[in-house]
Scaffold this active site. Sequence first.
Site, short mmCIF file in Angstrom:
data_model
loop_
_atom_site.label_atom_id
_atom_site.label_comp_id
_atom_site.label_asym_id
_atom_site.label_seq_id
_atom_site.Cartn_x
_atom_site.Cartn_y
_atom_site.Cartn_z
N PRO A 242 12.95 -22.83 21.71
CA PRO A 242 12.65 -21.76 20.76
C PRO A 242 13.86 -21.29 19.97
O PRO A 242 13.75 -21.00 18.77
CB PRO A 242 12.08 -20.65 21.65
CG PRO A 242 11.42 -21.39 22.75
CD PRO A 242 12.34 -22.56 23.03
N GLU A 244 16.47 -23.13 19.13
CA GLU A 244 16.74 -24.18 18.15
C GLU A 244 15.78 -24.07 16.97
O GLU A 244 16.17 -24.26 15.82
CB GLU A 244 16.63 -25.55 18.80
CG GLU A 244 16.94 -26.69 17.87
CD GLU A 244 16.95 -28.05 18.56
OE1 GLU A 244 17.10 -29.07 17.85
OE2 GLU A 244 16.81 -28.09 19.80
N GLU A 369 3.93 -30.75 12.68
CA GLU A 369 2.63 -31.04 13.29
C GLU A 369 2.62 -30.62 14.75
O GLU A 369 1.62 -30.08 15.25
CB GLU A 369 2.33 -32.54 13.15
CG GLU A 369 2.03 -33.00 11.73
CD GLU A 369 3.26 -33.11 10.85
OE1 GLU A 369 3.11 -33.17 9.62
OE2 GLU A 369 4.39 -33.13 11.40
#
Length: 381
Positions: A242, A244, A369
């Site tokens: 998270p 990053e 995605e």
Amino acid sequence: MRRRMFETEHEDFRDSVAEFVKRHITPHVEQWAEDKSLPRELWRAAGEQGLLGLEIPEEFGGGYPQDYRFNAVLFEELSKVNFALPSCIGIHADIVPPYLVKLGTREQQERWLPGIADGSTIAAIAMTEPSGGSDLANLRTTAVRDGDDWILNGSKTFITNGYSADFVIVAARTSPEKKARGITLFGVEATMDGFHRGRKLDKVGQPESDTAELFFDTLRVPSENIIGEVDTGFIQMMVNLPQERLCAAVYGLSHARQVLEETLEYTKERRAFGQPIGSFQHNKFLLAELVTKAEVTQSFVDDAVMAHTAGELSAVDAAKAKYWASDVQNEILDHCVQLYGGYGYMNEYRVARAWKDARVNRIWAGSNEIMKELIGRDLGL
């Protein structure tokens, strides 16, 4: 709209970072692009300025304010000049150190953190593999116990700082039967026998970033180089990802906003059919939309930074920030290229380079995605 996230101390830090950028970065960015690397001198200068130690405790040479707003300031200022800079420095200073600070032994911290803080040791993290991409649960790089050591075999790709890194955190499979729960993190030094670098990858953008392939050929790693506990690496990566992703949202949006500001000025000066191109209704409406979208996105990203500073940022909200901000970044830059017309397609123009540099932000740190998949699962779908 005025941002309310920063206090005086953060703005003072911004001034110091901006001065550092002006002195040590701006005059050299064109040369670094030609060289396709960032010089060691930059890392050492950044370390001397205290820019590499925001996640490192003072006892190991860092500053460690435990306030992510300082990190946000650093990456915003770097991204205004060049998108490769926050990428490379982010991996080194924002992504790698928390693994050592939170999970490392005292001996590991004393061995590796001071060099990361002062810029003498360039750091990288090796998760992605040629066949896996964002699928971190199915790593093929293996580590097999051999007495008190582990034998590492496999390869990694798309590793930022990989060509120059002195220290790499490597994720490897230690218990294949456990699948995702059988991954361990190892601290690997580039001087170890069996550590090999492949070619410096020829990317569409960010030539300054020395992205590389890494190979491990019967590389013997002592047990004292295990970061955390055996077979807990996947959980550790999920805990740290998270930050990053938030980092990518912060510098991606700042990058786009800077180029948008420059494009706005260009549309006021460039004339066609006897008037500034920005005064045409289509362009005026487009710029109004882009500025509004950037500011609205900034509000969400700022809230995410504040949540992370308070220890409250969820993995799902980090995924939302990363996916949305990187999409907005790329949308803005694509329109900026169009507004420049043919000049926008010329490498000599910053907008063209920014457009190429930004595209990867929708791919790395987990593709967008994958971010949508995480968000969708949280919705119970």
